[in-house]
Write an enzyme that holds these catalytic residues in place. Structure first.
Site, PDB file in Angstrom:
ATOM      1  N   LYS A  25      38.173 -24.609   5.843  1.00  0.00           N
ATOM      2  CA  LYS A  25      38.157 -25.638   4.688  1.00  0.00           C
ATOM      3  C   LYS A  25      39.650 -26.371   4.237  1.00  0.00           C
ATOM      4  O   LYS A  25      40.359 -25.439   4.230  1.00  0.00           O
ATOM      5  CB  LYS A  25      37.499 -25.075   3.279  1.00  0.00           C
ATOM      6  CG  LYS A  25      36.094 -24.715   3.394  1.00  0.00           C
ATOM      7  CD  LYS A  25      35.257 -26.144   3.538  1.00  0.00           C
ATOM      8  CE  LYS A  25      33.583 -25.921   3.763  1.00  0.00           C
ATOM      9  NZ  LYS A  25      32.946 -26.878   3.808  1.00  0.00           N
ATOM     10  N   LYS A  80      22.076 -29.366   9.530  1.00  0.00           N
ATOM     11  CA  LYS A  80      21.732 -28.388   8.750  1.00  0.00           C
ATOM     12  C   LYS A  80      20.204 -28.447   8.585  1.00  0.00           C
ATOM     13  O   LYS A  80      19.786 -29.876   8.147  1.00  0.00           O
ATOM     14  CB  LYS A  80      22.366 -28.502   7.413  1.00  0.00           C
ATOM     15  CG  LYS A  80      23.879 -28.408   7.581  1.00  0.00           C
ATOM     16  CD  LYS A  80      24.531 -28.182   6.488  1.00  0.00           C
ATOM     17  CE  LYS A  80      26.214 -27.977   6.740  1.00  0.00           C
ATOM     18  NZ  LYS A  80      27.258 -27.788   5.856  1.00  0.00           N
TER      19      LYS A  80
HETATM   20  O1  LIG Z   1      29.797 -24.566   8.765  1.00  0.00           O
HETATM   21  C1  LIG Z   1      30.139 -23.389   8.173  1.00  0.00           C
HETATM   22  O2  LIG Z   1      30.898 -22.936   8.934  1.00  0.00           O
HETATM   23  C2  LIG Z   1      29.269 -22.687   7.077  1.00  0.00           C
HETATM   24  C3  LIG Z   1      28.588 -23.682   6.123  1.00  0.00           C
HETATM   25  C4  LIG Z   1      29.362 -24.590   5.256  1.00  0.00           C
HETATM   26  O3  LIG Z   1      30.637 -24.820   5.621  1.00  0.00           O
HETATM   27  C5  LIG Z   1      28.970 -25.495   4.391  1.00  0.00           C
HETATM   28  C6  LIG Z   1      27.665 -24.881   3.573  1.00  0.00           C
HETATM   29  C7  LIG Z   1      27.133 -25.575   2.678  1.00  0.00           C
HETATM   30  C8  LIG Z   1      27.682 -26.604   2.007  1.00  0.00           C
HETATM   31  C9  LIG Z   1      29.002 -27.231   2.466  1.00  0.00           C
HETATM   32  O4  LIG Z   1      29.907 -27.564   1.695  1.00  0.00           O
HETATM   33  C10 LIG Z   1      29.603 -26.602   3.742  1.00  0.00           C
HETATM   34  C11 LIG Z   1      29.934 -27.657   4.641  1.00  0.00           C
HETATM   35  O5  LIG Z   1      30.241 -28.781   4.199  1.00  0.00           O
HETATM   36  O6  LIG Z   1      29.741 -27.556   6.008  1.00  0.00           O
HETATM   37 MG   LIG Z   2      30.613 -29.681   6.382  1.00  0.00          MG
END
Ligand SMILES: O=C(O)CCC(=O)C1=CC=C[C@@H](O)[C@@H]1C(=O)O
Ligand SMILES: [Mg+2]
Length: 337
Positions: free
Chosen positions: A109, A218
């Site tokens: 992130k 997702k």
């Molecule tokens: O993709 C991943 O490694 C894990 C999931 C993930 O990062 C997320 C899950 C849920 C909400 C989001 O803020 C975030 C994303 O942005 O991809």
């Molecule tokens: Mg994302």
């Protein structure tokens, strides 16, 4: 498939609060409805701030997975997953990465509010140093940069050899501009779209505009395995399946979406059970040797009780499910949901 009626659905539903190991997406705990379907356990867990119209898609996914006997399900094989690194200080990287056994890909992130580019650079460098030169590293800005900021940040971060940058800017139009700027400046970082797919009225716009090289899909926000797989097919773009920070029940749903997509597949963002301090299944789907199994999960009934949300939250979720169920019933298509 017929929609289960509301009373039956609510009778099959458990509302739980799952504590997180590390703050993620601004929360320390994740609330979810865990549903004992006729075909499988399933999950309904739209984020709290989502309106009903958006949350109804997540219910559609939960119903397909829980109740649709015609949904193909794989129980053999494994899914490669990525480590998910929240916007932590570098001093926490060892403990975060230790939760993702054997992962060869990490998603980091970046662009967290209140942090600076130097924090992102330090975090990405820290992960590269720890995982080595063979690991694939992606960053996820959750739309936090303007086009100029994204160019500036990716110019620096490109040095760490990125697999892609996920949702660097918030709109699809900005992603188009950014991709042009990156080409013009010789910055070799592919772009992935996440919110531009899962929160867009038209998830195919990204492909039409040429806004991304990769799409992140997702399964709950996109309305289930079939709908998400259809979006991937219709865009013609390579896809990364990712979680919505679900319990292991939702992770198992995402794993079935991976299995439904054509190869080659990007490592999936389905390692996030490792970010939970407790879970609703006997054996949480945390990565082992970089993978999670496709076998159906076994619910831990004692955990459902231990993790049951306070009654005021139960009422809130049941009211939400009722409203979303009404929306789906009103719009029921040929398949009945
Ligand atoms: O993709 C991943 O490694 C894990 C999931 C993930 O990062 C997320 C899950 C849920 C909400 C989001 O803020 C975030 C994303 O942005 O991809
Ligand atoms: Mg994302």
């Amino acid at each position: 498939m017929q929609l289960p009626d509301l009373d039956e659905l609510l009778a099959r539903t458990h509302i739980v609060t799952l504590p997180l190991v590390t703050r993620f997406r601004g929360v320390d705990a994740r609330e979810a409805a865990i549903i004992r379907g006729t075909q499988a356990w399933s999950e309904f867990s739209p984020f709290l701030e989502y309106e009903d119209a958006e949350a109804a898609n997540w219910l559609r996914a939960a119903l397909e997975f829980g109740f649709d006997a015609s949904l193909p399900r794989r129980s053999d094989g494994e899914v490669w997953v990525n480590a998910t690194v929240p916007a932590v200080e570098t001093s926490k990287l060892d403990s975060v990465l230790a939760r993702f056994d054997g992962c060869r890909t990490a998603k980091i992130k970046v662009a967290e509010r209140g942090q600076a580019l130097a924090d992102d650079v330090a975090r990405v460098r820290g992960v590269r140093e720890r995982l080595g030169s063979d690991a694939r590293l992606r960053v996820d800005a959750n739309g936090g940069w303007s086009v100029d900021e994204a160019v500036q940040a990716l110019r620096v971060l490109a040095r760490f050899d990125l697999e892609y940058a996920e949702q660097p800017c918030s709109t699809a139009a900005e992603l188009v501009q950014l991709r042009r700027r990156l080409v013009a400046e010789g910055i070799a970082v592919p772009i992935a779209a996440d919110e531009s797919i899962r929160k867009a009225e038209d998830p195919l716009e990204v492909a039409r505009l040429g806004a991304a090289d990769v799409i992140v899909v997702k399964m709950q926000p996109l309305g289930g395995v079939r709908r998400a797989a259809e979006i991937v097919r219709a865009t013609g773009l390579p896809a990364t399946v990712s979680s919505a920070l679900d319990s292991s029940v939702g992770i198992a749903m995402g794993a079935q979406l991976v299995a439904a997509l054509p190869e080659p597949r990007h490592d999936a963002g389905l390692g996030t059970a490792s970010l939970l301090a407790d879970d609703v299944v006997a054996e949480p789907l945390r990565p082992r040797a970089g993978r999670i199994p496709l076998t159906p999960v076994a619910i831990d009934e004692a955990a459902l009780e231990r993790l049951a949300s306070p009654s005021v939250r139960q009422d809130w979720w049941r009211a939400r499910i009722s409203r979303c169920h009404a929306l789906l019933t009103a719009s029921a298509g040929r398949n009945g949901y």
